[in-house]
Every structure is written in structure tokens, then in C-alpha cells.
Scaffold this motif. Sequence first.
Motif, mmCIF file in Angstrom:
data_model
loop_
_atom_site.group_PDB
_atom_site.id
_atom_site.type_symbol
_atom_site.label_atom_id
_atom_site.label_comp_id
_atom_site.label_asym_id
_atom_site.label_seq_id
_atom_site.Cartn_x
_atom_site.Cartn_y
_atom_site.Cartn_z
ATOM 1 N N LEU A 248 -5.868 2.226 14.525
ATOM 2 C CA LEU A 248 -6.092 3.172 13.371
ATOM 3 C C LEU A 248 -4.923 2.892 12.003
ATOM 4 C CD1 LEU A 248 -6.115 6.448 11.760
ATOM 5 C CD2 LEU A 248 -4.193 6.975 13.208
ATOM 6 N N PHE A 249 -4.273 1.923 12.499
ATOM 7 C CA PHE A 249 -3.116 1.664 11.488
ATOM 8 C C PHE A 249 -3.822 0.956 10.667
ATOM 9 C CE2 PHE A 249 0.040 -1.772 10.748
ATOM 10 C CZ PHE A 249 1.142 -1.133 9.962
ATOM 11 N N ALA A 250 -4.551 -0.147 11.778
ATOM 12 C CA ALA A 250 -5.362 -2.219 10.885
ATOM 13 C C ALA A 250 -6.622 -1.096 10.046
ATOM 14 C CB ALA A 250 -5.539 -2.691 12.117
ATOM 15 N N ALA A 251 -6.991 0.160 10.602
ATOM 16 C CA ALA A 251 -8.161 0.557 9.925
ATOM 17 C C ALA A 251 -7.913 0.638 8.772
ATOM 18 C CB ALA A 251 -9.009 1.659 10.896
ATOM 19 N N VAL A 252 -6.788 1.060 8.513
ATOM 20 C CA VAL A 252 -6.946 2.293 7.255
ATOM 21 C C VAL A 252 -5.976 1.140 6.537
ATOM 22 C CG1 VAL A 252 -5.069 4.409 6.258
ATOM 23 C CG2 VAL A 252 -5.867 4.787 8.889
ATOM 24 N N LEU B 29 0.555 -1.250 -0.411
ATOM 25 C CA LEU B 29 -0.155 -0.125 -0.096
ATOM 26 C C LEU B 29 1.063 1.298 0.052
ATOM 27 C CD1 LEU B 29 -2.615 -1.042 2.685
ATOM 28 C CD2 LEU B 29 -3.054 -1.071 0.188
ATOM 29 N N TRP B 30 2.774 0.867 -0.688
ATOM 30 C CA TRP B 30 2.766 1.655 0.118
ATOM 31 C C TRP B 30 3.055 3.352 -0.986
ATOM 32 C CZ3 TRP B 30 5.859 3.417 4.497
ATOM 33 C CH2 TRP B 30 6.742 3.933 3.687
ATOM 34 N N ARG B 31 2.092 3.197 -2.363
ATOM 35 C CA ARG B 31 2.220 3.971 -2.741
ATOM 36 C C ARG B 31 0.578 4.172 -2.966
ATOM 37 N NH1 ARG B 31 6.745 5.216 -6.027
ATOM 38 N NH2 ARG B 31 8.471 3.170 -6.379
ATOM 39 N N THR B 32 -0.173 4.366 -2.102
ATOM 40 C CA THR B 32 -1.434 4.604 -1.986
ATOM 41 C C THR B 32 -1.928 5.674 -1.371
ATOM 42 O OG1 THR B 32 -2.406 2.845 -0.814
ATOM 43 C CG2 THR B 32 -2.362 1.887 -2.545
ATOM 44 N N PRO B 33 -3.322 6.253 -0.845
ATOM 45 C CA PRO B 33 -3.008 7.228 0.249
ATOM 46 C C PRO B 33 -2.692 6.713 1.782
ATOM 47 C CG PRO B 33 -4.344 7.746 -1.443
ATOM 48 C CD PRO B 33 -4.233 6.012 -2.011
ATOM 49 N N ALA B 34 -2.889 6.039 1.513
ATOM 50 C CA ALA B 34 -3.475 5.104 3.190
ATOM 51 C C ALA B 34 -1.520 5.150 3.864
ATOM 52 C CB ALA B 34 -3.591 3.139 2.814
ATOM 53 N N ARG B 35 -0.977 5.558 2.245
ATOM 54 C CA ARG B 35 0.740 5.602 3.410
ATOM 55 C C ARG B 35 0.897 5.608 4.320
ATOM 56 N NH1 ARG B 35 3.599 7.267 -1.176
ATOM 57 N NH2 ARG B 35 3.842 9.061 0.710
ATOM 58 N N ARG B 36 0.709 7.449 4.113
ATOM 59 C CA ARG B 36 0.835 8.404 4.928
ATOM 60 C C ARG B 36 0.153 8.032 7.085
ATOM 61 N NH1 ARG B 36 0.652 14.242 2.264
ATOM 62 N NH2 ARG B 36 2.275 14.387 4.073
ATOM 63 N N PRO B 37 -1.253 8.368 6.362
ATOM 64 C CA PRO B 37 -1.600 7.659 8.037
ATOM 65 C C PRO B 37 -0.728 6.350 8.341
ATOM 66 C CG PRO B 37 -3.039 7.753 5.789
ATOM 67 C CD PRO B 37 -2.436 8.518 5.500
ATOM 68 N N MET B 38 -0.853 5.348 7.756
ATOM 69 C CA MET B 38 -0.423 4.071 7.852
ATOM 70 C C MET B 38 1.550 4.206 8.626
ATOM 71 S SD MET B 38 -1.483 1.375 5.042
ATOM 72 C CE MET B 38 -0.470 0.061 6.248
ATOM 73 N N VAL B 39 2.047 5.744 8.196
ATOM 74 C CA VAL B 39 3.354 5.227 8.599
ATOM 75 C C VAL B 39 3.387 6.200 9.383
ATOM 76 C CG1 VAL B 39 6.105 6.482 8.256
ATOM 77 C CG2 VAL B 39 4.245 5.006 6.752
ATOM 78 N N PHE B 40 2.616 7.202 9.974
ATOM 79 C CA PHE B 40 2.510 8.476 10.857
ATOM 80 C C PHE B 40 1.851 7.535 12.368
ATOM 81 C CE2 PHE B 40 -0.191 10.293 14.034
ATOM 82 C CZ PHE B 40 0.497 12.120 14.152
ATOM 83 N N SER B 41 0.700 6.561 12.623
ATOM 84 C CA SER B 41 0.154 5.612 13.494
ATOM 85 C C SER B 41 1.520 5.080 14.144
ATOM 86 C CB SER B 41 -1.126 5.434 13.045
ATOM 87 O OG SER B 41 -0.685 4.302 11.937
ATOM 88 N N ALA C 3 -7.115 -1.987 1.341
ATOM 89 C CA ALA C 3 -6.522 -3.031 0.752
ATOM 90 C C ALA C 3 -7.988 -2.941 0.085
ATOM 91 C CB ALA C 3 -6.837 -4.239 1.924
ATOM 92 N N SER C 4 -9.159 -3.127 0.945
ATOM 93 C CA SER C 4 -10.420 -3.415 0.356
ATOM 94 C C SER C 4 -10.631 -3.129 -0.736
ATOM 95 C CB SER C 4 -10.893 -3.468 1.227
ATOM 96 O OG SER C 4 -11.626 -2.252 1.588
ATOM 97 N N ARG C 5 -10.188 -1.704 -1.101
ATOM 98 C CA ARG C 5 -10.568 -1.355 -3.112
ATOM 99 C C ARG C 5 -9.873 -1.955 -3.790
ATOM 100 N NH1 ARG C 5 -12.225 3.832 -0.752
ATOM 101 N NH2 ARG C 5 -12.042 4.469 0.940
ATOM 102 N N LYS C 6 -9.030 -2.885 -3.546
ATOM 103 C CA LYS C 6 -8.019 -3.053 -4.186
ATOM 104 C C LYS C 6 -9.102 -4.337 -4.828
ATOM 105 C CE LYS C 6 -4.402 -0.994 -3.903
ATOM 106 N NZ LYS C 6 -4.252 -0.038 -4.701
ATOM 107 N N LEU C 7 -10.517 -4.822 -4.301
ATOM 108 C CA LEU C 7 -11.530 -6.044 -4.633
ATOM 109 C C LEU C 7 -12.046 -5.211 -5.219
ATOM 110 C CD1 LEU C 7 -11.244 -7.700 -1.411
ATOM 111 C CD2 LEU C 7 -9.604 -8.117 -2.854
ATOM 112 N N GLY C 8 -12.283 -3.839 -5.175
ATOM 113 C CA GLY C 8 -13.133 -3.735 -6.816
ATOM 114 C C GLY C 8 -14.638 -3.519 -6.055
ATOM 115 N N ARG C 9 -15.931 -3.744 -6.548
ATOM 116 C CA ARG C 9 -17.155 -3.940 -6.165
ATOM 117 C C ARG C 9 -17.500 -4.980 -4.465
ATOM 118 N NH1 ARG C 9 -21.680 -4.346 -10.977
ATOM 119 N NH2 ARG C 9 -22.850 -3.823 -8.609
ATOM 120 N N ARG C 10 -16.430 -5.937 -5.047
ATOM 121 C CA ARG C 10 -16.536 -6.903 -3.767
ATOM 122 C C ARG C 10 -15.889 -6.659 -2.616
ATOM 123 N NH1 ARG C 10 -13.823 -12.170 -6.286
ATOM 124 N NH2 ARG C 10 -12.242 -10.322 -6.937
ATOM 125 N N GLY C 11 -15.420 -5.793 -2.713
ATOM 126 C CA GLY C 11 -13.770 -5.066 -1.222
ATOM 127 C C GLY C 11 -14.918 -4.400 -0.177
#
Length: 549
Positions: free
Chosen positions: A374-378, A329-341, A383-391
Motif C-alpha cells: 500500500l505504501f509503495a503503490a500510493v 508528496l507531503w502536501r498531496t492527498p497521498a500523505r495520509r494513506p502513506m503515513v498510515f501504512s 508521483a506519476s501524476r507529477k509527470l502529466g500525460r506521461r505519468g
Amino acid sequence: MTRWYDGSFPAMSPKAIRYYPPLLSSLAFILAGISFIPQAGIQNDEALFAGGIYQQSGLAQVVKIGGHRIPLMLMSYLGTLKAWLYAPIFRLWKPSAASLRLPVILIGGLTIWLFWSLTRRIAGERAAAVAAVLLASDTLYLITGCFDWGPVALQHLLLVSGALCLVRFHVEKRRGFLPGGFFLFGLALWDKALFAWIFSGIAIAGLAVLFLEIRKHLNLRNLLVAVGSFCAGAAPLIYYNICYPLDTFHSNAAYAADDVPGKSRMLLSAFSGSGLLGYIPRNDAAGHPRQPQGVLENISIKLSDFTSHQQDGPFGWALLGALFLLPFLWRTPARRPMVFSLLATAIAWVQMLFAKGAGGSVHHAILLWPFPALFAAVAFAEASRKLGRRGLPVLGAFTAFLAGANALVTNEYFARLVRNGPTESWTDAVTPLSDYLRHVKPGTTIYVNDWGIFDTVRMLSRGKLTLRVGSDPLSKPQLDAEDRRVVQARLAEPEVIFVSHTDAAEQFTGVNGKLRDLAREGGYRRVNLAEIPDRNGRPIFEVFRFEPQ
């Protein structure tokens, strides 16, 4: 709206639905907390803050203003903020388990809502919904929030609300949120100086992850406002360390590496939720099982038996999975809040890990929360977005699984309290003990000979009993001549009574035997006045006096 990310997180659904997760999570937390209120007695440290309300003896610092005593510090690292908040509550609602615990449970529920609001602003609504559910269902967040002996409830509230203020200052450009956020952080430091652990964590993590955003606001005016507001919130602590030069630091800031394995195991038990089993609820009934009463208690016992007494939740494994996802997820918007937490948690934990005489208990580890959630939720939301409509349905099912597994662990605490009762430190016999002592002759000196009684009885009696600490010097390994003289003088006092645990329930092992030996040497015989059992029928307290043979 400007966020930490590029705005690619879409709204989850119509506006009304977005409030369901925090609302339902907060309500579920509050209802679960209320169910725990009568299941354990009031622990001594849970009532410690009441020393700033009643009698005000033994406090680290009290100032006199206009003839009034204003308590500032309970200990060198513990302020009187909670005493200030509870003084009007106890004036309207007499001290009891309910009046003591309901306010902090409500604070915990409010913190969940604010945590959702914070996460929504930095990681989007999908992550915020998961974060609210994970925090609300976390077993030890509930237990430490209800039985607030740490204390931790105000720490969580002030941390989350202060962070939310700073995020809103950055996003909404509203200047009032800057002093508000730092004032709340200052209050948290006054409330408990150990806030420095997590505060340094978020400060360093913020500089590492959000340096560009922070640099935009770096000017002399903002710096003066932030420092001034922080000092205003922490003013009583600062004043104390001026009067007693840096005593908070000198008395508490020591480091050692002698318990790294033990503290590491404790952290893992905090992640699994099992860290307080055997400390608050007994692991066995010790020959005095109690039959469940009412529908809720019966359901809890049956569920505990059906699930083979589930005592470990999967949150630790979930965190490990989220850590595994971080590179993907490093190149996704989740990286910064995950690294911060992750950084904030790691920096605070390292300080706990090497702190001498601190950091080794669950009520220390829980100060890392809510950043693990916070880390787990983000991570899982992105990751669920990678599954498309099933996510979204997959994410919902996975979150429900985690919350359900946590609920089973929480139920095990409840079931053990129902069936086995609480341990001696949390005994429910303390309330009938206080009731008994209120009927002794007014003005009678009462010596409390063991730890775990004094502060609770003082609070429940609203400071109207003449209580004296009797465990000193009896708790010493060996008594010298002066110690023996002090105890003999107590025995010679007219119309004095003593309160202690039974031998089986002693907290300071041997205090009863030492008192009996000194009484026998002085020519006194013991007269038993009362034996106070807990609701399981185990004798816990003894009330007695001595008279010359």
C-alpha cells in the motif's frame, strides 16, 4: 464519494477497465499458487490445525456441548478457526496437498481483490491498480499463502476485510459495517493472537492520522458495538484466558533484544523475496537432481538458468524509493494513506523485533503485508501524476518491471523445487509414508520418533492410525533413568512399529542413535520394514520394529 483525501484523484478510465487489474492479479496469483501445490510435501505445522478435526489430542482447550467435543484452541496463542473451516472441506474432499492448499490459495486471491477495493476507497483507482499488482506478484505473499504453515492466509483476509468494512462504515454511513469490521478483527485475534501486533499498529496509526474522522464516530453506542463485536469474534480466545487466567499473555508476551540484527536481515530478505530459499526448496540437489517433466517445469528450469538463478527482487529498493518520495508528496492527498501504512508497519515490526522467541521468521514478517505494498503503490501513483500525460504509461511500465522482477524470483523457487526438491521439513515422501502406514495391521501402535511427521500423517490418514509421539523423551539432550524406562517400555510393547527420519534427514539430531543404543542395551534387534524416499530418490523415512535377540 468522501475519501481520506480531497477527491482530486480522477477515475482511471471507463468503469469496465477498472476491474481488470484486480481480476487479472487475483487470477495470476491463483494460477501461480496452483502450480506450486504438488512441488512440496505437507509440512508438519501446515497440518497442525487438523488436530482440531481428527483425534483432538494435545489441544489447549476443548469444550463439550451436547456430547460433542468442540475444539477452541490449538495452543495458547493459536485458535481453531482454520480447523472449523476445513472440517467440512475434508469431509467432502479427502486430505491431500490439493485439498489443503487450494482453499488458502483462493483466500489469497480474494484478499488481493479486497485489498484493491480498500486501496481504491482510500487512495484512488490508480494506486489501487498498482497495489493489486504488487501484492499479487509478491513472492513471499504467494509462497506463504500457498504453503500456509504460519498460518497467515486467514490473517491477511481478516485484516483487509475488517479494514475495508470500517472504511465503508465511514464513507457510506452504513452502520452494519462497524460491527462487521470489529468482528472480523476479533476472529483474526482468535485465529492467531499475534494479530495483536498489526492490530495495535493500525489502531495507533488510525488515531495518529485519522483522529478527526474517528472522533466523529466516537459515541457510547458505537463504542459498545465495536467492543462487543470484537469480543464476539475473539470469544473462544477470551474464554480460554478466563479458564486459564491470561495464559496467552503470560506464555507468549516476553521481550528481548538479543536478535535484532538477525531479525532485521530476515525482514530485508522478506522484502527481496529470498527469505525462504533453502527452507522450502533445497539450494542444491545433494547428488539427486530431478529432471523436469512437462512444459511448465522445462520452461521454469530454462528461465532460471537464463536469468542466472535470480533470487533477489527489487521491492525493498522500491520501498526505499517510496520513502524518499514521502517528503515531496507531503502536501498531496497521498500523505495520509502513506503515513498510515508506514506507521502501522513500523509499530507492528518493532513488536516483532523485540519479541522473545517470535518475530524472527518469514511467516511472522509477512504479517506486515499488505501495508508495504500500500505504501509503495500510493507513493508511485501520486508521483506519476507529477509527470502529466506521461505519468500513467511510466507508472504502468515501472509496475510491470517490479512485477516481472518478482516473477523471476518466484520462478527460482519453482525451479529449485523441480530440480532439487524440497527440504526434509517439506519432503514429498510424507504422502507415500502415510500410504504405507495405512496398510499396517489395524490398531497397531505407531511411535513417531522425530519432529515433522506426526501431524501430517494424522491429517492424511484422517486420524485412523494409532499414532503416538515418540520423540519425547528421545529429543532431550540427556536421558535420565525415567526417560530410559519410558523408552524401554515402548520397545517391550507387542506389535508396535516405529517411524523416523533417516539419520541424514533427522530434525532432532541424535534421536535415532539414542533409540538404537537403548534397544541394544535392552537386548533388542531392529527389523527394517520399509525405507521411503522422496521423488528425487533420497531416503527420507524409515519404518521398523524391534524384536528380542
